[in-house]
Scaffold this motif. Structure first.
Motif, PDB file in Angstrom:
ATOM      1  N   GLY A   9       0.839  -0.985   0.017  1.00 39.94           N
ATOM      2  CA  GLY A   9      -0.070   0.029  -0.111  1.00 39.94           C
ATOM      3  C   GLY A   9       0.856   1.343  -0.061  1.00 39.94           C
ATOM      4  O   GLY A   9       0.912   2.031  -0.878  1.00 39.94           O
ATOM      5  N   PHE A  10       1.558   1.467   1.244  1.00 37.32           N
ATOM      6  CA  PHE A  10       2.667   2.490   1.367  1.00 37.32           C
ATOM      7  C   PHE A  10       3.833   2.149   0.533  1.00 37.32           C
ATOM      8  O   PHE A  10       4.649   2.821   0.101  1.00 37.32           O
ATOM      9  CB  PHE A  10       2.566   3.031   2.545  1.00 37.32           C
ATOM     10  CG  PHE A  10       3.266   4.188   2.585  1.00 37.32           C
ATOM     11  CD1 PHE A  10       2.717   5.417   2.458  1.00 37.32           C
ATOM     12  CD2 PHE A  10       4.321   4.413   3.562  1.00 37.32           C
ATOM     13  CE1 PHE A  10       3.289   6.572   2.287  1.00 37.32           C
ATOM     14  CE2 PHE A  10       5.314   5.845   3.988  1.00 37.32           C
ATOM     15  CZ  PHE A  10       4.419   6.836   3.430  1.00 37.32           C
ATOM     16  N   ALA A  11       4.315   0.913   0.892  1.00 37.97           N
ATOM     17  CA  ALA A  11       5.368   0.365   0.139  1.00 37.97           C
ATOM     18  C   ALA A  11       6.769   0.972   0.490  1.00 37.97           C
ATOM     19  O   ALA A  11       7.511   1.554  -0.164  1.00 37.97           O
ATOM     20  CB  ALA A  11       5.256   0.210  -1.349  1.00 37.97           C
ATOM     21  N   ALA A  12       6.824   1.104   2.136  1.00 35.44           N
ATOM     22  CA  ALA A  12       8.119   1.759   2.714  1.00 35.44           C
ATOM     23  C   ALA A  12       9.557   0.886   2.482  1.00 35.44           C
ATOM     24  O   ALA A  12       9.313  -0.264   3.359  1.00 35.44           O
ATOM     25  CB  ALA A  12       7.772   2.391   3.781  1.00 35.44           C
ATOM     26  N   MET A  13      10.574   1.452   2.109  1.00 34.16           N
ATOM     27  CA  MET A  13      11.748   0.893   2.283  1.00 34.16           C
ATOM     28  C   MET A  13      12.032   0.705   3.785  1.00 34.16           C
ATOM     29  O   MET A  13      11.856   1.690   4.581  1.00 34.16           O
ATOM     30  CB  MET A  13      12.823   1.221   1.393  1.00 34.16           C
ATOM     31  CG  MET A  13      12.640   1.297   0.176  1.00 34.16           C
ATOM     32  SD  MET A  13      14.140   1.865  -0.938  1.00 34.16           S
ATOM     33  CE  MET A  13      15.421   0.830  -0.663  1.00 34.16           C
ATOM     34  N   GLY A  14      12.943  -0.238   4.371  1.00 32.37           N
ATOM     35  CA  GLY A  14      13.347  -0.326   5.644  1.00 32.37           C
ATOM     36  C   GLY A  14      12.275  -1.087   6.513  1.00 32.37           C
ATOM     37  O   GLY A  14      12.346  -1.204   7.690  1.00 32.37           O
ATOM     38  N   PHE A  15      11.219  -1.589   6.029  1.00 32.95           N
ATOM     39  CA  PHE A  15      10.184  -2.403   6.544  1.00 32.95           C
ATOM     40  C   PHE A  15      10.361  -3.616   7.104  1.00 32.95           C
ATOM     41  O   PHE A  15       9.984  -4.209   8.366  1.00 32.95           O
ATOM     42  CB  PHE A  15       9.127  -2.474   5.606  1.00 32.95           C
ATOM     43  CG  PHE A  15       7.881  -3.261   6.090  1.00 32.95           C
ATOM     44  CD1 PHE A  15       6.912  -2.701   6.849  1.00 32.95           C
ATOM     45  CD2 PHE A  15       7.881  -4.669   5.296  1.00 32.95           C
ATOM     46  CE1 PHE A  15       5.775  -3.817   7.061  1.00 32.95           C
ATOM     47  CE2 PHE A  15       6.684  -5.661   5.790  1.00 32.95           C
ATOM     48  CZ  PHE A  15       5.679  -5.090   6.542  1.00 32.95           C
ATOM     49  N   SER A  16      11.109  -4.450   6.559  1.00 30.25           N
ATOM     50  CA  SER A  16      11.529  -5.940   7.010  1.00 30.25           C
ATOM     51  C   SER A  16      12.141  -6.184   8.413  1.00 30.25           C
ATOM     52  O   SER A  16      11.620  -6.985   8.849  1.00 30.25           O
ATOM     53  CB  SER A  16      12.072  -6.635   5.841  1.00 30.25           C
ATOM     54  OG  SER A  16      13.588  -6.181   5.693  1.00 30.25           O
ATOM     55  N   ILE A  17      13.215  -5.405   8.541  1.00 27.03           N
ATOM     56  CA  ILE A  17      14.126  -5.933   9.725  1.00 27.03           C
ATOM     57  C   ILE A  17      13.217  -5.589  11.034  1.00 27.03           C
ATOM     58  O   ILE A  17      12.914  -6.462  11.979  1.00 27.03           O
ATOM     59  CB  ILE A  17      15.590  -5.305   9.763  1.00 27.03           C
ATOM     60  CG1 ILE A  17      16.227  -5.899   8.686  1.00 27.03           C
ATOM     61  CG2 ILE A  17      16.286  -5.538  11.242  1.00 27.03           C
ATOM     62  CD1 ILE A  17      17.733  -5.171   8.535  1.00 27.03           C
ATOM     63  N   PRO A  18      12.686  -4.225  11.141  1.00 27.52           N
ATOM     64  CA  PRO A  18      11.798  -4.234  12.333  1.00 27.52           C
ATOM     65  C   PRO A  18      10.527  -5.209  12.391  1.00 27.52           C
ATOM     66  O   PRO A  18      10.323  -5.477  13.326  1.00 27.52           O
ATOM     67  CB  PRO A  18      11.267  -2.589  12.222  1.00 27.52           C
ATOM     68  CG  PRO A  18      12.403  -1.797  11.190  1.00 27.52           C
ATOM     69  CD  PRO A  18      12.884  -3.145  10.231  1.00 27.52           C
ATOM     70  N   GLY A  19       9.785  -5.307  11.217  1.00 23.83           N
ATOM     71  CA  GLY A  19       8.952  -6.271  11.059  1.00 23.83           C
ATOM     72  C   GLY A  19       9.202  -7.608  11.554  1.00 23.83           C
ATOM     73  O   GLY A  19       8.620  -8.245  12.304  1.00 23.83           O
TER      74      GLY A  19
END
Length: 545
Positions: free
Chosen positions: A403-413
């Protein structure tokens, strides 16, 4: 007690287990109240990481994740993750510290009007201007955040209000009531499905949020209707199901596009337009659509349903199935498409060329991960390949922000995923660009005891943008950069570091990394020449009419 203490009591009443965030001068009273509570505060290294953690916590649990920042730059850092949750339909409550109300009328250090700022990225946001409204604000905030379609809520707490004496007790949580579709809409939907010759189901994230995957699978199976899922609808039907046509959503045409070309009815179940615009699959607005969702259809000239079934999705599908007398078999061409899609998926099983091709990397990753294990994709070229080739048996086992598709999402997620499901394997799949945006949260992962694997698709640049530039202009610019030694970087943080030096190393290294007691980082060189090859293949797909 003071206002901050009452606020935290209200969070406890909402079942909050974690608050993700950073300490600051203007949220000191909140932090002190958390210290005395049952809630665990997760100190992150950047506010954006805190918001992404709350975002993924909300996606996986259906309960609002909570993040906290101070005012000014802390709040602006938080905003990207809040926006991501809001556009991706993840319940989240963001709390910000703020200057006292006695300083808001003049120019003040770090003061911004945060209510105005967060208005565009939340479903609702409010400033606590007196202690007496805390209980109502928190209950309303969680109710709005978790109500379909879920999203973000922001609560701003000035420091002088936080310190004021407060009276009250948390409000009772109301039961979540189901809404049921009208008999008329159910009958109309059943009639349309019964009379269609080549219907096609398009299932989106709303079906997963509503826990309707079993009902989707039963409807498809009993009525013999092929199913395509959006990137965020993975696992709504098992990818091994003979009617599963896997993911749709590439910006280029793909095999599944032929299914949309031939269909005379699209049954859109829990489909959010933000996941994959209808102009991509219904450019002229001529395909009849049955909309089945918890909320009414969004307005779009290419998405004008002939029938809208609005209510609990599982109940709606059960009732439609009871009313259907469809005896037809699936379009043989659609079933043939599944064979083509599977052949494409398996083309690189034995490819040992190096750097590794994305198709091979993702195929091997799928073999290592179990049906309940979780892969979280960052944003970049690798996301397109994961969306196309990483397939799921169950919902919420491949999380993609589309939807927003923000980079940097995966490690915190991945940190949030491991907190929710500590017994599962978790992989954060990221490009080298996205990795460097939030790699500092690996220290948070180590400190929190949440071991997972970060798998870096390393191409030394912003691969997705290079792909688009070359496809559109024939050349690329401003997309290349250098990288640190990711293995040494991981080891310097107390993590395990690995580098793939030949393709056959990938599976054994993945297997070893996934059983470590600390987070692990795998640096994997990737052959992104395949990006343009995929675009060329898409241009040469010819559909039967």
């Amino acid at each position: 007690m003071n206002t901050a203490e009452l606020l935290i009591q209200c969070l406890e009443n909402e079942g909050v287990q974690y608050v993700f965030g950073l300490p600051g001068e203007e949220n000191l009273h909140i932090l002190e109240a958390i210290r005395k509570s049952r809630i665990q505060f997760v100190t992150t290294r950047h506010e954006q990481g805190a918001a992404f953690m709350a975002d993924v916590y909300g996606r996986l649990t259906g309960k609002a994740g909570v993040c906290l920042s101070t005012l000014g730059p802390g709040a602006t850092n938080l905003m990207t993750g809040v926006a991501d949750a809001n556009l991706d339909g993840a319940p989240l409550v963001a709390i910000t510290g703020q200057v006292g109300t006695d300083r808001m009328h003049i120019e003040s250090h770090q003061y911004l009007d945060l209510v105005a700022m967060f208005a565009t990225v939340t479903k609702w946001n409010v400033r606590l201007v007196r202690p007496s409204i805390v209980t109502e604000v928190v209950r309303k905030g969680f109710k709005i955040a978790q109500k379909e379609k879920p999203g973000a809520v922001h609560i701003d707490l000035p420091e002088n209000i936080a310190a004021m004496e407060a009276k009250g007790k948390p409000l009772k949580r109301d039961k979540k009531e189901k809404n049921y579709a009208s008999y008329e809409s159910l009958n109309e939907a059943a009639a349309a499905i019964s009379h269609a010759k080549n219907p096609l189901i398009l299932v989106g994230n709303g079906a997963i949020r509503s826990d309707a995957s079993s009902a989707v699978t039963e409807l498809a199976t009993r009525l013999n209707i092929p199913v395509a899922n959006t990137f965020m609808g993975k696992g709504a039907i098992p990818y091994t199901h003979p009617l599963a046509l896997w993911s749709v959503g590439l910006q280029d045409r793909d095999y599944i596009s032929c299914g949309f070309d031939r269909t005379d009815l699209v049954i859109a179940i829990g489909y959010d337009l933000i996941e994959y615009g209808p102009k991509k699959w219904n450019p002229d607005g001529t395909i009849p659509i049955v909309h089945i969702g918890a909320t009414p259809a969004e307005i779009d000239s290419s998405y004008i349903p002939t029938v809208e079934v609005v209510g609990d999705i599982s109940d709606s599908l059960t009732e439609i199935l009871r009313r259907c007398d469809r005896q037809g078999k699936p379009d043989p061409y659609a079933i043939g498409l599944r064979s083509e899609i599977r052949s494409d998926y398996e083309e690189y099983i034995n490819d040992e060329s190096f750097p590794i091709k994305p198709q091979k990397l993702i195929y091997d990753l799928r073999q290592v991960m179990g049906p309940d294990d979780i892969t979280i994709s960052d944003v970049g070229a690798h996301k397109m390949w994961i969306a196309r080739h990483y397939h799921c048996d169950r919902p919420n086992t491949c999380l993609i922000s589309n939807g927003f598709a923000a980079m940097g999402f995966s490690i915190p997620g991945a940190i949030a995923a491991k907190l929710v499901y500590p017994e599962r394997k978790v992989v954060a799949a990221t490009g080298d660009g996205g990795f460097m945006m939030n790699c500092q949260e690996l220290e948070t992962a180590l400190r929190m005891g949440t071991p997972f694997v970060t798998l870096i698709f390393n191409d030394g640049g912003y691969g997705l943008i290079e792909w688009k530039q070359k496809h559109q202009f024939g050349d690329a610019s401003f997309v290349h950069f250098g990288n640190p030694d990711f293995v040494k970087m991981a080891e310097s943080m107390g993590l395990k570091g690995y580098r793939i030096e030949k393709t056959s190393d990938l599976v054994p290294i993945l297997e070893e990394a996934l059983v470590q007691e600390v987070p692990a980082v795998i640096d994997c060189p990737i052959d992104y020449r395949e990006n343009l090859f995929l675009s060329e293949k898409a241009q040469n797909i010819h559909c039967q009419t």
